[in-house]
Design a protein around this motif. Sequence first.
Motif, short mmCIF file in Angstrom:
data_model
loop_
_atom_site.label_atom_id
_atom_site.label_comp_id
_atom_site.label_asym_id
_atom_site.label_seq_id
_atom_site.Cartn_x
_atom_site.Cartn_y
_atom_site.Cartn_z
N MET A 27 0.71 -1.13 -0.08
CA MET A 27 -0.18 0.03 0.00
C MET A 27 1.01 1.25 -0.05
O MET A 27 0.60 2.31 -0.80
CB MET A 27 -0.66 0.16 1.15
CG MET A 27 -1.75 1.11 1.26
SD MET A 27 -2.99 1.28 -0.15
CE MET A 27 -4.13 -0.08 0.19
N ARG A 28 2.07 1.34 0.77
CA ARG A 28 2.70 2.33 0.99
C ARG A 28 3.37 2.68 -0.34
O ARG A 28 3.54 3.79 -0.92
CB ARG A 28 3.99 2.40 2.13
CG ARG A 28 4.94 3.32 2.01
CD ARG A 28 6.30 2.94 2.59
NE ARG A 28 6.81 1.72 1.87
CZ ARG A 28 7.49 0.88 2.17
NH1 ARG A 28 7.92 0.78 3.54
NH2 ARG A 28 8.02 -0.12 1.45
N ASP A 29 4.04 1.62 -1.19
CA ASP A 29 4.60 1.69 -2.47
C ASP A 29 3.80 2.17 -3.35
O ASP A 29 3.85 3.20 -4.27
CB ASP A 29 5.15 0.33 -2.90
CG ASP A 29 6.27 -0.24 -1.86
OD1 ASP A 29 6.83 0.78 -1.17
OD2 ASP A 29 6.78 -1.40 -2.09
N GLY A 30 2.35 1.82 -3.33
CA GLY A 30 1.27 2.29 -4.37
C GLY A 30 0.93 3.81 -4.28
O GLY A 30 1.08 4.45 -5.21
N LEU A 31 0.80 3.92 -2.96
CA LEU A 31 0.70 5.52 -2.56
C LEU A 31 1.80 6.33 -3.24
O LEU A 31 1.68 7.46 -3.56
CB LEU A 31 0.43 5.83 -1.05
CG LEU A 31 -0.77 5.11 -0.74
CD1 LEU A 31 -1.06 5.33 0.93
CD2 LEU A 31 -1.95 5.90 -1.40
N ARG A 32 3.14 5.71 -2.76
CA ARG A 32 4.38 6.67 -3.22
C ARG A 32 4.30 6.69 -4.88
O ARG A 32 4.43 8.09 -5.24
CB ARG A 32 5.53 6.18 -2.59
CG ARG A 32 5.56 6.20 -1.19
CD ARG A 32 7.14 6.13 -0.89
NE ARG A 32 7.21 6.13 0.55
CZ ARG A 32 7.30 6.99 1.47
NH1 ARG A 32 6.90 8.27 0.95
NH2 ARG A 32 7.38 6.91 2.63
N ALA A 84 -5.35 5.96 -15.49
CA ALA A 84 -4.56 5.46 -16.69
C ALA A 84 -3.41 4.72 -16.34
O ALA A 84 -2.67 4.41 -17.47
CB ALA A 84 -4.28 6.90 -17.52
N CYS A 85 -3.05 4.81 -15.33
CA CYS A 85 -1.68 4.24 -14.76
C CYS A 85 -1.84 2.73 -14.71
O CYS A 85 -2.51 2.20 -13.68
CB CYS A 85 -0.98 4.89 -13.63
SG CYS A 85 0.37 4.42 -12.67
N PRO A 86 -1.32 1.99 -15.30
CA PRO A 86 -1.25 0.54 -15.31
C PRO A 86 -1.02 0.22 -13.67
O PRO A 86 -1.59 -0.85 -13.19
CB PRO A 86 -0.34 -0.14 -16.16
CG PRO A 86 0.06 0.82 -17.35
CD PRO A 86 -0.19 2.46 -16.42
N LYS A 87 0.03 0.65 -13.21
CA LYS A 87 0.44 0.15 -11.71
C LYS A 87 -0.63 0.41 -10.80
O LYS A 87 -1.03 -0.26 -9.95
CB LYS A 87 1.88 0.94 -11.31
CG LYS A 87 2.36 0.42 -9.93
CD LYS A 87 3.81 0.83 -9.67
CE LYS A 87 4.21 0.03 -8.55
NZ LYS A 87 5.47 0.43 -8.23
N ALA A 141 1.79 9.34 -5.93
CA ALA A 141 1.94 10.72 -5.81
C ALA A 141 2.86 11.07 -6.79
O ALA A 141 3.04 12.26 -6.89
CB ALA A 141 2.73 10.64 -4.35
N VAL A 142 3.88 10.36 -7.45
CA VAL A 142 4.74 10.94 -8.44
C VAL A 142 4.35 10.49 -10.00
O VAL A 142 4.86 10.53 -10.96
CB VAL A 142 6.18 10.72 -8.26
CG1 VAL A 142 6.38 11.29 -6.80
CG2 VAL A 142 6.12 9.22 -7.98
N CYS A 143 3.31 9.68 -10.25
CA CYS A 143 2.85 9.04 -11.41
C CYS A 143 2.74 10.17 -12.62
O CYS A 143 2.10 11.19 -12.31
CB CYS A 143 1.63 8.26 -11.38
SG CYS A 143 1.18 7.46 -12.81
N PRO A 144 3.42 9.94 -13.56
CA PRO A 144 3.39 11.07 -14.59
C PRO A 144 2.05 11.01 -15.54
O PRO A 144 1.78 11.99 -16.37
CB PRO A 144 4.55 10.88 -15.53
CG PRO A 144 4.76 9.38 -15.45
CD PRO A 144 4.33 8.92 -14.03
N GLU A 145 1.18 9.88 -15.34
CA GLU A 145 0.04 9.73 -16.05
C GLU A 145 -0.92 11.04 -15.57
O GLU A 145 -1.20 11.50 -14.72
CB GLU A 145 -0.81 8.37 -15.78
CG GLU A 145 0.20 7.29 -16.24
CD GLU A 145 0.19 7.08 -17.77
OE1 GLU A 145 -0.78 7.62 -18.45
OE2 GLU A 145 0.92 6.41 -18.25
N PRO A 146 -1.70 11.47 -16.75
CA PRO A 146 -2.73 12.51 -16.49
C PRO A 146 -3.79 12.11 -15.43
O PRO A 146 -4.18 12.87 -14.71
CB PRO A 146 -3.19 12.96 -17.86
CG PRO A 146 -2.75 11.94 -18.73
CD PRO A 146 -1.68 11.13 -18.03
#
Length: 151
Positions: free
Chosen positions: A102-107, A119-122, A110-115
């Motif tokens: 969960m922590r890794d997903g939230l991090r 839209a982010c696969p992860k 927070a910085v994902c470049p997808e608009p």
Amino acid sequence: MRGSSQMDITEVSQRSGVPASTLRFYEDKGLIRSIGRQGLKRLFEPAVLERLALIALGRAAGFALDEIALMFAPDGRARIDRRMLAGKADELDRTIRQLSAMRDGLRHAAVCPEPSHLACPKFRRILGLAAAGAIGPPAKQSKKRVPRSAG
């Protein structure tokens, strides 16, 4: 007159940091035992402090009070079941893995470049895991709440 090897409930509360109301609750649950009374105040042997420390450790590890009660023999001595400890350690390992994911997903979110996060696969993979119950807060156990205030 009180013997030097006895403490009243106020002293036990002060020395242990456990509110008197919680001490009375623990006594009602059979987790600790008073040895008598001085007026209206319960009296305890000094060994109750070690027992309270074991109860605090069990609570911090996530054991329910009923599970902690099983860690004491009828004579009051500790009899800690090693299998129960190993089982709780395994449970904590699962919780740590879930919280780390969960922590890794939230991090990442927070910085994902997808608009859009959707839209982010992860992020979508994490969303699917959360929906399936594979990650998230640990399941709530049926535990009675311990009073926190003195009363």
